[in-house]
Scaffold this active site. Structure first.
Site, PDB file in Angstrom:
ATOM      1  N   TYR A 140    -100.437   8.144  25.437  1.00 20.74           N
ATOM      2  CA  TYR A 140    -100.949   6.802  25.719  1.00 20.74           C
ATOM      3  C   TYR A 140    -100.372   6.337  27.043  1.00 20.74           C
ATOM      4  O   TYR A 140     -99.216   5.952  27.111  1.00 20.74           O
ATOM      5  CB  TYR A 140    -100.504   5.902  24.563  1.00 20.74           C
ATOM      6  CG  TYR A 140    -101.072   4.505  24.558  1.00 20.74           C
ATOM      7  CD1 TYR A 140    -102.290   4.231  23.916  1.00 20.74           C
ATOM      8  CD2 TYR A 140    -100.385   3.456  25.139  1.00 20.74           C
ATOM      9  CE1 TYR A 140    -102.797   2.947  23.865  1.00 20.74           C
ATOM     10  CE2 TYR A 140    -100.891   2.161  25.093  1.00 20.74           C
ATOM     11  CZ  TYR A 140    -102.093   1.909  24.455  1.00 20.74           C
ATOM     12  OH  TYR A 140    -102.594   0.634  24.390  1.00 20.74           O
ATOM     13  N   GLN A 142    -100.157   3.889  29.696  1.00 22.14           N
ATOM     14  CA  GLN A 142    -100.422   2.509  30.116  1.00 22.14           C
ATOM     15  C   GLN A 142     -99.464   2.072  31.219  1.00 22.14           C
ATOM     16  O   GLN A 142     -99.889   1.805  32.333  1.00 22.14           O
ATOM     17  CB  GLN A 142    -100.319   1.573  28.916  1.00 22.14           C
ATOM     18  CG  GLN A 142    -100.577   0.112  29.286  1.00 22.14           C
ATOM     19  CD  GLN A 142    -100.476  -0.808  28.081  1.00 22.14           C
ATOM     20  OE1 GLN A 142    -101.173  -0.646  27.081  1.00 22.14           O
ATOM     21  NE2 GLN A 142     -99.583  -1.777  28.159  1.00 22.14           N
ATOM     22  N   THR A 143     -98.169   1.971  30.945  1.00 25.13           N
ATOM     23  CA  THR A 143     -97.221   1.397  31.909  1.00 25.13           C
ATOM     24  C   THR A 143     -97.121   2.239  33.185  1.00 25.13           C
ATOM     25  O   THR A 143     -97.320   3.446  33.172  1.00 25.13           O
ATOM     26  CB  THR A 143     -95.820   1.277  31.295  1.00 25.13           C
ATOM     27  OG1 THR A 143     -95.455   2.541  30.752  1.00 25.13           O
ATOM     28  CG2 THR A 143     -95.792   0.244  30.191  1.00 25.13           C
ATOM     29  N   SER A 149     -94.706  -5.051  31.270  1.00 24.78           N
ATOM     30  CA  SER A 149     -95.278  -6.006  30.320  1.00 24.78           C
ATOM     31  C   SER A 149     -96.611  -6.572  30.778  1.00 24.78           C
ATOM     32  O   SER A 149     -97.470  -6.883  29.957  1.00 24.78           O
ATOM     33  CB  SER A 149     -94.304  -7.165  30.109  1.00 24.78           C
ATOM     34  OG  SER A 149     -93.103  -6.692  29.545  1.00 24.78           O
ATOM     35  N   GLY A 182     -94.497   8.436  26.455  1.00 25.52           N
ATOM     36  CA  GLY A 182     -93.876   9.525  25.705  1.00 25.52           C
ATOM     37  C   GLY A 182     -94.860  10.650  25.502  1.00 25.52           C
ATOM     38  O   GLY A 182     -96.042  10.415  25.267  1.00 25.52           O
ATOM     39  N   ARG A 338     -68.084  -9.755   9.356  1.00 23.41           N
ATOM     40  CA  ARG A 338     -68.949  -9.160  10.371  1.00 23.41           C
ATOM     41  C   ARG A 338     -69.947  -8.180   9.744  1.00 23.41           C
ATOM     42  O   ARG A 338     -71.085  -8.079  10.195  1.00 23.41           O
ATOM     43  CB  ARG A 338     -68.105  -8.417  11.418  1.00 23.41           C
ATOM     44  CG  ARG A 338     -67.260  -9.350  12.284  1.00 23.41           C
ATOM     45  CD  ARG A 338     -66.140  -8.599  12.993  1.00 23.41           C
ATOM     46  NE  ARG A 338     -66.617  -7.759  14.073  1.00 23.41           N
ATOM     47  CZ  ARG A 338     -65.902  -6.765  14.617  1.00 23.41           C
ATOM     48  NH1 ARG A 338     -64.688  -6.481  14.167  1.00 23.41           N
ATOM     49  NH2 ARG A 338     -66.386  -6.075  15.606  1.00 23.41           N
ATOM     50  N   THR A 427     -87.813  -3.106  23.981  1.00 25.81           N
ATOM     51  CA  THR A 427     -88.630  -3.174  25.186  1.00 25.81           C
ATOM     52  C   THR A 427     -90.065  -2.708  24.939  1.00 25.81           C
ATOM     53  O   THR A 427     -91.012  -3.327  25.406  1.00 25.81           O
ATOM     54  CB  THR A 427     -87.991  -2.304  26.297  1.00 25.81           C
ATOM     55  OG1 THR A 427     -86.620  -2.663  26.411  1.00 25.81           O
ATOM     56  CG2 THR A 427     -88.680  -2.522  27.621  1.00 25.81           C
ATOM     57  N   GLU A 429     -93.729  -1.797  23.180  1.00 28.86           N
ATOM     58  CA  GLU A 429     -94.654  -2.611  22.371  1.00 28.86           C
ATOM     59  C   GLU A 429     -94.381  -4.100  22.538  1.00 28.86           C
ATOM     60  O   GLU A 429     -94.404  -4.862  21.567  1.00 28.86           O
ATOM     61  CB  GLU A 429     -94.548  -2.218  20.895  1.00 28.86           C
ATOM     62  CG  GLU A 429     -95.251  -0.946  20.541  1.00 28.86           C
ATOM     63  CD  GLU A 429     -96.718  -0.964  20.950  1.00 28.86           C
ATOM     64  OE1 GLU A 429     -97.418  -1.901  20.556  1.00 28.86           O
ATOM     65  OE2 GLU A 429     -97.128  -0.044  21.678  1.00 28.86           O
ATOM     66  N   ASP A 431     -91.990  -6.496  25.433  1.00 30.62           N
ATOM     67  CA  ASP A 431     -90.613  -6.903  25.684  1.00 30.62           C
ATOM     68  C   ASP A 431     -90.287  -8.124  24.829  1.00 30.62           C
ATOM     69  O   ASP A 431     -91.097  -9.043  24.712  1.00 30.62           O
ATOM     70  CB  ASP A 431     -90.455  -7.237  27.173  1.00 30.62           C
ATOM     71  CG  ASP A 431     -89.081  -7.792  27.479  1.00 30.62           C
ATOM     72  OD1 ASP A 431     -88.179  -6.981  27.730  1.00 30.62           O
ATOM     73  OD2 ASP A 431     -88.911  -9.034  27.453  1.00 30.62           O
TER      74      ASP A 431
END
Lengths: 663, 663
Positions: A140, A142-143, A149, A182, A338, A427, A429, A431
Site C-alpha cells: 500500500y 501512500q506516504t 499525514s 511496508g 505505577r 504514527t 494510520e 498521527d
C-alpha cells in the site's frame, strides 16, 4: 496452562494459589468466549512448538539475516495454513503468534482491503484471486518522503494518456518518492499506489492505482521503477524484519483499468466521472482498521504488563534489616501505584476494543442502508480511541520496562523489542495528534449545534445533558463514594464537557473560527483526550454491569475498573478539581484488591512463553538461571578473548600503541 | 559555525536571520565561558574530522564488529591524546565527542575514582600510575544478578584466610554473579569488586577489593574466574558497544593489601579495625558523579531538542488549501506546546548542573574541614536532581522522536539510538524511584525538626517559612502576573511545602513511622519531585538575574525560564490549584517569544553534525536528499533482489511451496 513443558518448578505457585478468582473463567472474559480461548491456545501452541518460528535469536541477527528469516517464516506459515486447511480465523491467529512484522501484514491488511473497498466488481474478480493465492504480493504505497499525514499534499502523478489508454505514473520530485510502505522495499510485486489523477489537463486529486513493480519471472524491478529499503529502524529485531520501502516512478505506464474505479472513473476518452457509490462507504474500512489497532493495543499492553507483574513477584529487594529474605518488589506501594493502573488499562482497552468491534458491525449495517447519521460520531470515537490507546500503550510498555529495573534493559527481557516494534502505532494510520484534533473539531461542531437543539448521538449523547453537567456538584464525600460507578461516570462526563465548552468559548472569541482553533489547539487536544477517557471508562463500567460467570471474576473486573478510573482521576486531578477531589487513600484501597490477584490477572491473558518472548516474564518465574543462560548466547561470547584484543587492547596495555609518524 | 564544510546551502538561513539575539553570546552562556566554547569546539572538530571516529554505520554493525570498533576508537583516542599532549579537560571532551560507550568510561569514571576515594595513600601510589598509563584496565563490579539498588544485599564473599594472609573471593550462588558492570565482560584486566568482608567468622558487610581478572600476558581469565558479556541491550548501536559483564569467582585468592583500606582495615591477624577517616568523605564522590549525570542530562536533551527543532522548521505539512506551500510544522501550536518546554528544560538542566558543580566544590571544602552540617541537604539535592533530570530527559528524547513524525523512527534520525543509549541513566547510579524516596525521607525529617526550631539549610531553607507558605494566597490576577519570578517561585515553594507537610501529617497517622512511609510512598515520590522542580526553577531564576552579556541573550533566557515554569505549572495543575490557577493564554504567550528564536536557540548548543549524528537535525537543514542517500546504505540494499527470494518468495509466488510429506 501456558507453562512450557520443560519447566518443572513453578516459582510463582504461591502467587497463583493466593488469587481470589477463577483464572480459567477470566481467560474467557478476556478472550471474549470459550471458543476464542481455545482456538487462540491451539494456534499459539502450534507456533511455539515449531522450530522455524523461533524468535529468541531475533535481536542478534544482521538486518539481512533477519529479513531472510522473515521471508522463511512467512513461507512456512503459508505452508502450514494450506496443509492444515486452517480457517481464516485460525490463519489470522497463526500470523499473530508468529509475531514478526513482514510483508504479509500489508498484503492481507492493506492491499487486499484496498482492492475490496475501492475496486469495482470486475477489478475484484481479476485481482483478488491472485492475491488470495499469493500469485502476487501487494503493498500500500501512500506516504511520500516529504508527505505523511496530509494525503492531499502527495506529489506523485498519474496522468491519463488517451492516445494509448494508459496512465503515466511519475515521481516529479525527490520528496514525491514513496517512502515507508511496508513490504515495498524487497518483497512486493504489486502496490496500490496513491497519486494525483490528471486528465484533460486537470488535477482531480488523490486516487488509487494498481501498479506492478517487479517482474513475476525474476523479481527484478520493472523498467522505470526504482525500489529499495529505507534503512534500519528503532531497536534490534523489532520492525527491522519489515522492508519498509522507497519507490520512484519514471513515467511508468499502466492500463487505464488499473485505476481503482469503484467511486470514480476515467472514461476511454479521458472524462473524469463519479459513480453513484457514496464515498462514505470508505469510512467502513477506516473504522475496521482502527478497531483492530485498538485491539492490538490491548494485546501489546497485556504482554508488557504480564512480564512486569511476574518479574516483580520474583524480584526481591530491600526490607531485610533482620537478615530475613528481601521483599518482593511487587509489594512496594510505589511499584503497585505505577504498575496496577497499567494492568487495569490493558483490561480497559480490551473491553473498549470489543465494543468497537460491535460499532464496526453497526456502522457497516447503517452504511449499507445509506444511513450516514452516526458516521461522524463513529469516526470521532474510533480516531480518538486509536490515538489514546496507542499513545498510552507505547508509554506503558516503556514504563513496564523501567519497572523491571536494570534487567528490563536487556534484550532477553523482551521489553526493548516490544517497545520498539510497538511505537510506530502512534504514527501510522493517522498521527495521534492529527487524529485528536479531528476529534476536537467534531466536539466543537457538536457543542455548537446544541443551541439549535440537535441532539448528539452515541458516545456524544452525554453532551445533550449540558445544562445539568455544567453545574452539577459532585456528591462524593468519602473515599469509598468514588467506588460508585455513577459518581465516576458523572465526574468524567462533567470534566469532559466542561473542557469542551471552555474550549468552544475560547475559540469563539478569536477573530475567526479557524484562527481560534489554531490558537487553542493544545487545549483542544486535552479536551479530546478527556472525551475519549470518558468513553473508555464508560465502556468498562458497562462491561462490569453485565453478567460475567466465574468465581470472583466480576469482582476483579469491577475493582480493575475502579483502579483505572481513579488512576485517570489522579493523573488529571487539575481537570477534575472543579468536580471534587480524591484522596490517595482510594488509589491505595483499589490497589490492595489487586495485589493478591496480580499474577493470576496476567495469567488470564493466556500468553505462551514463546509469544511473550521474555526471560523476565516466564510463566514459571525461573528468571535468574534463564537470564544467565541467555547471556552466553551473545556472539561476543563466542571467544573468551574478544576479537580486537591483539590490534587494540594488547598494544594499549603493553604501551606499544604506534603513534603517528609525524610525531 | 557548526555547519559541515560540504554543505553549500543553508536551508535554515531564514530561521537564523529572524532570531532576535546574539547566538555567539548564547553559546558562551550555554557553555559557561568563551574558553569552554572554544575548547569544546576544537575537540568536537578533531573527532568529527577523523575517519576512525565515524559513527554513521554504527547501527548496522553486528555486535562483534561494533565492540571491535569501540576497542579501535578507544585505542585511537588514547593515541591522539598522547600525541597531541591533550590536557585532562581536552581529553575528557575528546572522549565525550567520540560518543560511544566503552570500557574507558568505567576505567576513568569509576575504577580510578574508587581507588582515589577508598584506597590508602600507599594503594593509590601503587595502582593509580598503572591505571593512568593503561597498563591495567579497570571496572567497577558492584551489582549482582539478584541484587541491584540494595548494596547491603550483595552475596559475593571475601573471606580472610590468616594462614596465607589472603582474601578468598567467592560467588556462593547463581544470583551472586556480578552482573552489569561495564567493561567487565571483555575488556577489563582488573576490577574493584564489592563483597561481604568475613573475618574471624564475622560478616562485616560490603567492602571494596581490587581483583585481577585477566592475564596481562594473553588476556585470558585467571583461574577460578568466569567472565562473559551479558548479551544484547535496547536498541541497535547504542549501549551495545559496551561489554556489560557477568563474573563469577570460584575461591579466588588475592593478597590482603588489595582490600581498599582507607576507611577500615583487616590486620595481618584478621582483626577488623576502622581508620580515623570519617566515612562521610565518600559522599564527595557520590556528589561528583551525580552532578556529572545532571550535566549529561542537559547534553542529551539538548541533542534531541536540536534535532526536533531543526527538523520541525524544515518539515512542512497541511495548511495549503489554496495550493500555496504547506505550513512549517514548527508553526503549529500543538508542536510548540510540546517542543518548547523541552527546549526550556535543556537550558534549565544546564544551569542547575552548573550550580551543582559549584555545590560539589562547596561540599568538598566543607568535608575537608570536617563540617558535615550541609551533607544531608546536599545529598537530597543531588540525588533528587539526578532522578528528575534523567527521567525527564529520557521521556523528552522519546517525545522529540515522536515530534519528528515517521522519520524519527528511522535510525538515520539519530533519535532511536540517542534514546536507547540514554535510558539506563534512569537506573544506574541509583534507581530514580529509590533516590526520590531518599529525598522524601530527608524532607520528612526536615519538616519534623521544624517544630524544634532547627532551621533547614540550602535548598531546603524555604521550608523555614512554613507558617507563611502554608497560608499565603497567590496574588496573581492576570496571565502576565505569572511572568513575575517572585510569584512563580512563591507558587512553587508553597506547592512543594504543602505537599511535604501533607505527607508528613498522613505518615504520622500511621501505626508507625515506617508503616506510614510505606503506605504513603507514592505521594512521597510526588512531594519529592515537587521539591526538586522548585530547585530547578529557583536556580534558573537566579541565573537570569545575573548579568548576561550579548544582545537579547538575557531576554531569551528569561523567557525560557517562564516557559519552563509555566509548563510545570500546567502539567501539575492539580498540585497548584490550592495556590491559584494559570490560563492557557500564558503558555501561548511565552511560546510566541520562542518561535522566532527556536532554531538559533538550538544552534547555541554548538553541536557538530558528527556529534548530533542525525540526518533530520543537520545544521544546513538539507534533510530529504540526505535521508534518501542514507537509505541506500542499508545492507538490505546490497542486492536488488533480496537474499531469500529463491528459497522463500519464488516458490510462494509460483505456487511451488513444498508441503510436508505427511499430507
Amino acid at each position: 496452562m501456558a507453562m512450557d513443558a520443560a519447566a518443572e518448578v513453578d516459582h510463582l505457585a504461591a502467587e497463583r494459589a493466593a488469587a481470589r478468582f477463577d483464572v480459567e473463567e477470566m481467560k474467557v472474559a478476556w478472550a471474549g468466549s470459550r471458543h476464542a480461548v481455545d482456538v487462540a491456545d491451539r494456534m499459539a501452541r502450534l507456533v511455539a512448538s515449531d522450530p522455524v518460528f523461533r524468535k529468541d535469536n531475533r535481536t542478534m541477527l544482521s538486518r539481512k539475516d533477519l529479513f531472510k528469516d522473515t521471508l522463511r517464516k512467512a513461507a512456512h506459515a503459508w505452508r502450514r495454513i494450506v496443509e492444515l486447511r486452517l480457517t481464516e480465523e485460525e490463519a489470522n491467529l497463526l500470523r499473530l503468534y508468529v509475531d514478526q512484522p513482514g510483508y504479509v501484514d500489508l498484503h492481507w491488511g492493506m492491499f487486499v482491503p484496498a482492492i475490496k473497498g475501492q475496486g469495482t466488481e470486475e477489478q475484484q474478480q481479476k485481482w483478488l484471486p491472485l492475491a488470495y493465492k499469493f500469485q502476487i504480493i501487494g503493498c500500500y504505497a501512500q506516504t511520500e518522503l516529504g508527505h505523511g499525514s496530509n494525503v492531499q499534499g502527495l506529489e506523485t502523478t498519474a496522468t491519463f494518456d488517451p492516445k494509448t489508454d494508459e496512465f503515466v505514473i511519475h515521481s516529479p520530485t525527490l520528496t514525491s518518492s514513496k517512502w515507508w510502505p511496508g513490504g515495498l522495499g524487497k518483497a512486493s510485486t504489486h502496490a496500490v499506489v496513491y497519486a494525483r489523477l490528471i486528465t484533460e489537463g486537470k488535477d482531480y486529486g488523490i486516487h488509487g492505482f494498481i501498479v506492478q513493480l517487479r517482474s513475476l519471472v525474476d523479481h527484478s524491478p520493472l523498467p522505470g521503477v526504482t525500489l529499495g529499503d529505507i534503512g534500519g529502524k528503532f531497536g534490534s529485531g523489532a520492525y527491522n524484519s519489515m522492508d519498509n520501502g522507497v519507490l520512484q516512478f519514471d513515467h511508468v505506464r499502466i492500463p487505464r483499468d488499473q485505476m481503482l474505479m469503484r467511486l470514480s472513473q476515467v472514461t476511454r476518452e479521458g472524462k473524469y466521472v463519479h459513480s453513484d457509490v457514496p464515498k462514505q462507504l470508505l469510512y467502513g474500512t477506516m473504522v475496521f482498521v482502527r478497531q483492530s489497532i485498538v485491539a492490538d493495543a490491548s494485546k501489546a499492553l497485556s504482554r508488557a504488563v504480564c512480564i512486569a507483574v511476574r518479574y516483580s513477584a520474583i524480584r526481591k529487594q530491600f526490607g531485610s534489616q533482620d537478615g530475613g529474605p528481601e521483599t518482593q518488589v511487587l509489594n512496594y506501594k510505589t511499584q503497585q501505584s505505577r504498575l496496577f493502573p497499567l494492568l487495569a488499562s490493558a483490561y480497559a482497552f480490551r473491553f473498549v476494543g470489543d465494543w468497537l468491534n460491535w460499532l464496526y458491525t453497526d456502522v457497516t449495517q447503517k452504511l449499507e442502508a445509506k444511513d450516514f447519521s452516526t458516521l461522524q460520531e463513529a469516526h470521532a470515537c474510533t480516531a480518538g480511541l486509536k490515538a489514546v490507546t496507542t499513545s498510552v500503550t507505547a508509554d506503558a510498555i516503556e514504563e513496564c520496562r523501567k519497572l523491571c529495573g536494570g534487567h528490563g534493559y536487556l534484550n532477553s527481557s523482551g521489553l526493548p523489542e516490544l517497545f520498539a516494534v510497538y511505537v510506530p502505532a502512534c504514527t501510522y494510520e493517522g498521527d495521534n495528534v492529527v487524529l485528536l484534533l479531528q476529534v476536537a473539531r467534531i466536539l466543537m461542531k457538536t457543542v455548537s449545534q446544541l443551541a439549535s437543539g440537535k441532539q448528539p448521538v452515541g458516545t456524544m449523547a452525554y453532551m445533550g445533558k449540558v445544562q445539568y453537567l455544567m453545574q452539577c456538584k459532585c456528591a462524593v464525600n468519602t473515599a469509598e463514594d468514588w467506588l460508585n460507578p455513577v459518581a465516576i461516570q458523572e465526574a468524567f462526563e462533567a470534566r469532559a464537557l466542561r473542557m469542551v465548552v471552555n474550549c468552544a468559548q475560547n475559540v469563539s472569541q478569536a477573530s475567526s473560527q479557524e484562527e481560534g482553533f489554531y490558537e487553542r489547539s493544545p487545549d483542544l487536544l486535552e479536551a479530546a483526550v478527556a472525551h475519549i477517557q470518558l468513553i473508555i471508562v464508560t465502556k468498562f463500567i458497562e462491561k462490569v454491569q453485565q453478567d460475567i460467570p466465574g468465581d470472583g471474576v466480576k469482582e476483579q473486573l469491577q475493582n480493575l475498573c475502579n483502579v483505572y478510573a481513579l488512576y485517570i482521576l489522579h493523573k488529571h486531578l487539575g481537570d477534575f478539581l472543579a468536580t471534587g477531589c480524591i484522596t490517595p487513600k482510594q488509589g491505595a484501597l483499589a490497589n490492595e484488591q489487586v495485589r493478591p490477584n496480580a499474577v493470576a490477572l496476567v495469567d488470564a491473558f493466556n500468553h505462551t512463553d514463546h509469544y511473550l518472548g521474555s526471560v523476565l516474564g516466564r510463566y514459571d518465574g525461573n528468571v535468574y538461571p534463564a537470564l544467565y543462560e541467555e547471556a552466553w548466547k551473545d556472539p561476543l561470547n563466542e571467544t573468551v578473548v574478544p576479537e580486537g584484543y591483539h590490534e587494540y587492547l594488547r598494544p594499549l596495555l603493553k604501551q606499544q600503541l604506534k603513534l603517528s609518524s609525524r610525531l
